[in-house]
Write an enzyme that holds these catalytic residues in place. Structure first.
Site, PDB file in Angstrom:
ATOM      1  N   ASP A  96       0.733  -1.048   0.018  1.00 13.76           N
ATOM      2  CA  ASP A  96       0.038  -0.014   0.034  1.00 13.76           C
ATOM      3  C   ASP A  96       0.850   1.236   0.128  1.00 13.76           C
ATOM      4  O   ASP A  96       1.930   1.274   0.706  1.00 13.76           O
ATOM      5  CB  ASP A  96      -0.786  -0.145   1.243  1.00 13.76           C
ATOM      6  N   GLU A 107       1.686  -0.591  -5.030  1.00 13.86           N
ATOM      7  CA  GLU A 107       0.717   0.552  -5.433  1.00 13.86           C
ATOM      8  C   GLU A 107       1.692   1.745  -5.381  1.00 13.86           C
ATOM      9  O   GLU A 107       1.913   2.506  -4.371  1.00 13.86           O
ATOM     10  CB  GLU A 107      -0.393   0.802  -4.260  1.00 13.86           C
TER      11      GLU A 107
END
Length: 700
Positions: free
Chosen positions: A350, A385
């Site tokens: 993330d 990401e």
């Protein structure tokens, strides 16, 4: 209890016979103490002691005479001086960052904050109330587990199909599971779920965060949870919310391992969405639960000019400082633990751009290099990401192989094309062929692009075709949260409707997106529930909705049954045709003396696209002829026809002496993809492709 110096490695708690060794990093603490408890429900300490030794900024000690599964917390002594970035408060009991199991992380309590929340000077004034009664505790556990000889699937990247899912949301409403298994780790590996995943061609489940999380204060005050889990308290402990024995951290460990084992038995890999960019302690107004109290200045990136404040590249209040070798070690130890001990096959990072930030948020940290040189982690599936909200935070294409990256430009290009935006063709063509402009050939390969049109963060695929405006009122933020840049099209009516024509158009749009995904070069990622026309009623940020709004609706309908069969057909198509699973990018030009090419782009009139065609703003009908092996002109080839217009189009099938006939395999104008009637025709024949649809032919 007998106390010895012990060893500084491994970090966290470890046992050798009856001796428990504890090692904790803190560069700036003046002393570290450990408080032991028999059970988290009884906060009367059974023993307290200082960690007696310090080696290379690691405090350590060995303790004999404790219960086998003892609970413990830490106290760090040092100055409370937020202006210098120091927030020690020995009245706050702290969680060991290396804890494998967490107990007692219950309701929010003001005593968990290191400062006086009711004081005008806020975090500058130390709170001297003891948090022993409400602080989360580490529990030592090392139960053996029987993997039963089940091996990892080790699926090749080219054969990987990812299914992004939430552990609770996937099964909470599943009618064929016993109530006690719904929304749990065992529920996710139950036969009905495994059967469905296999039918959809899924090779890997990518689970939203399962690290033990803590709900943000602003959500807690509104009576809402952090459902998604992007607010990590412990980087090692699986969240006990998803255990069938709810709240039991030891059951969570056993059941998580069982889930991994049974998915592996079915040939399905497990990828974890991991949050190492920030912790749940938030900004300077947040609680003191672990890292902040142990060594705020080492664990976090602080504002260089005003170290009272945090660098907030994540939008979550803080950012971990991976420039500290010990903080980097915390992350690497966590990754190795989940790989080696818990059996997972890969990680999706993330806000991975934050992990790359060097000192002061500039330059490069050692994170990516450390992961890639690790002989264990380098064999896992690594996905970034590749952005955060800080300066120069958009880093798509910046990660080195073998990282894959979420390709948001693929998401946006497919949405623009199927919405019918003028000039959408060139970008759409680039994205479905692997995005070689983002992932340079030679340094990266096709599988680097993780392709998706919908993910957990945003509209579901059905809502993407049903709403043009988000509907996030249930989140309690006056609809201000969530993205406004959705590139969606409601197919003529906003939100729910009983108009059968609109509903049919929406279902076809869903089929168009799914077909595009499966015939695109790169690694496809499905959002769980998209194969069931799952809707969140227009909420594009359901991070705090642990209820029917965010759970997948498994109730059967003919439309859902047809779409599941459609996705299964797509998965089989992708398996059957290696040309859809390339590792090398298309050349698009002659690659040998005989003029062989691996892809041809076609105009509806049957000729190849020219420069003027590519620049034409309203050309949204085109074909792509893909050769599996351009050096074998008579080999496998597929013709993909796309019509992004709201009207039918006549398409002259291209003429190649090596492929004189075309057989229709799939047409999204059909609910199941099955052609309404068999179509096999010679080159130069006309195929009428319906408005807003895709057709796939085998070139014979």
């Amino acid at each position: 209890m007998q106390i010895q110096h012990g060893t500084p490695y491994p970090l966290g708690a470890s046992r050798n016979g009856s001796v428990l060794n504890l090692a904790v990093f803190s560069a700036n603490a003046e002393a570290l103490e450990v408080v032991f408890f028999r059970d988290p429900s009884d906060r009367r300490p059974i023993a307290e002691a200082a960690l007696p030794a310090r080696t290379d900024q690691i405090w350590h000690g060995a303790f004999d005479g404790l219960p086998a599964d003892v609970c413990y917390g830490l106290r760090a002594r040092g100055p409370y001086d937020p202006a210098r970035g120091l927030r020690f408060n020995d009245r706050k009991l702290l969680l060991d960052p290396w804890a494998r199991a967490v107990e007692g992380a219950g309701p929010h309590d003001d005593r968990l904050w290191g400062f006086r929340r009711d004081h005008a000077d806020a975090d500058l004034v130390r709170d001297d109330r003891d948090s022993v009664e409400c602080a989360p505790l580490a529990r030592f556990t090392d139960e053996p587990f029987d993997w039963q000889g089940v091996q990892r699937p080790q699926t090749a990247w080219r054969d990987t199909v990812i299914y992004e899912a939430h552990v609770r949301g996937l099964t909470r409403l599943h009618p064929d599971l016993p109530p006690e298994l719904r929304g749990t780790y065992p529920g996710l590996c139950a036969p009905p779920i495994v059967e469905r995943l296999r039918r959809l061609g899924v090779s890997a489940v990518e689970l939203l965060p399962i690290h033990h999380a803590w709900t943000e204060p602003h959500l807690y005050q509104r009576g809402l949870p952090n459902y998604w889990g992007y607010n990590t308290l412990s980087f090692f402990a699986p969240d006990p919310r998803y255990a069938s024995a709810v709240g039991d951290p030891r059951a969570a460990i056993r059941e998580f391992k069982t889930m991994v084992r049974e998915l592996h038995r079915a040939g399905i890999e497990v990828i974890l969405d991991v949050v190492y960019n920030h912790s749940c302690e938030g900004d300077e107004t947040g609680p003191t639960l672990s890292l902040r109290g142990l060594d705020n200045r080492s664990y976090y990136l602080l504002d260089e000019a005003r170290p009272r404040y945090y660098q907030n590249h994540t939008g979550c209040g803080n950012a971990l400082n991976l420039n500290s070798p010990r903080v980097l070690q915390l992350v690497l130890d966590s990754l190795r633990y989940w790989t080696l001990e818990m059996g997972v096959d890969g990680f999706r990072f993330d806000l991975a751009a934050t992990l790359l930030r060097g000192p002061g948020g500039r330059g490069e940290s050692a994170f990516a290099h450390a992961v890639l040189q690790d002989p264990l982690l380098a064999q896992t599936k690594l996905i970034a990401e590749a952005w955060d909200i800080g300066p120069d935070g958009y880093r798509v294409g910046a990660f080195a192989a073998p990282f894959g990256e979420w390709n948001d430009r693929y998401r946006d290009a497919t949405r623009r094309f199927w919405r019918g935006d003028a000039g959408a063709l060139p970008d759409f063509a680039t994205r479905i062929t692997g995005s070689s402009d983002i992932f340079p050939p030679g340094r990266r390969d096709v599988r680097s692009s993780i392709n998706f049109s919908a993910c957990h963060d945003g509209f579901t695929l059905y809502d993407l075709c049903s709403y043009e405006q988000k509907r996030n009122e249930a989140n309690g933020e006056d609809n201000r949260d969530g993205s406004n840049h959705n590139l969606s099209w409601n197919c003529g009516v906003e939100g729910p409707t009983d108009d059968s024509a609109i509903l049919a158009r929406r279902r076809k749009q869903v089929r168009n997106f799914l077909t595009t995904l499966f015939v695109s070069q790169g690694t496809p990622m499905l959002l769980a529930g998209d194969e069931l026309l799952n809707s969140q009623n227009g909420n594009n940020n359901a991070y705090c909705q642990d209820n029917e709004l965010a759970w997948i609706d498994w109730s059967p309908t003919p439309e859902k049954t047809s779409l599941v069969a459609f996705v299964a057909r797509l998965a089989q198509l992708r398996r059957d045709h290696a040309g859809l699973r390339r590792l090398e990018f298309f050349h698009g030009r002659e690659i040998d003396d005989a003029g062989a090419r691996d892809i041809h782009w076609h105009h509806p009139r049957g000729r190849e696209l020219n420069d003027d065609d590519w620049r034409h703003p309203r050309l949204l009908v085109f074909g792509a002829l893909i050769h599996m092996d351009p050096r074998d002109p008579a080999g496998d080839a597929l013709l993909l026809l796309f019509n992004g217009l709201e009207r039918n189009a006549r398409f002259r099938l291209p003429d190649f002496t090596s492929h004189p006939r075309y057989e229709l395999l799939l047409d999204t104008n059909s609910e199941t993809g099955e052609p309404a009637k068999p179509f096999s025709a010679p080159a130069k024949s006309i195929y009428q492709i319906a408005a807003k649809s895709v057709a796939v032919f085998r070139a014979d």
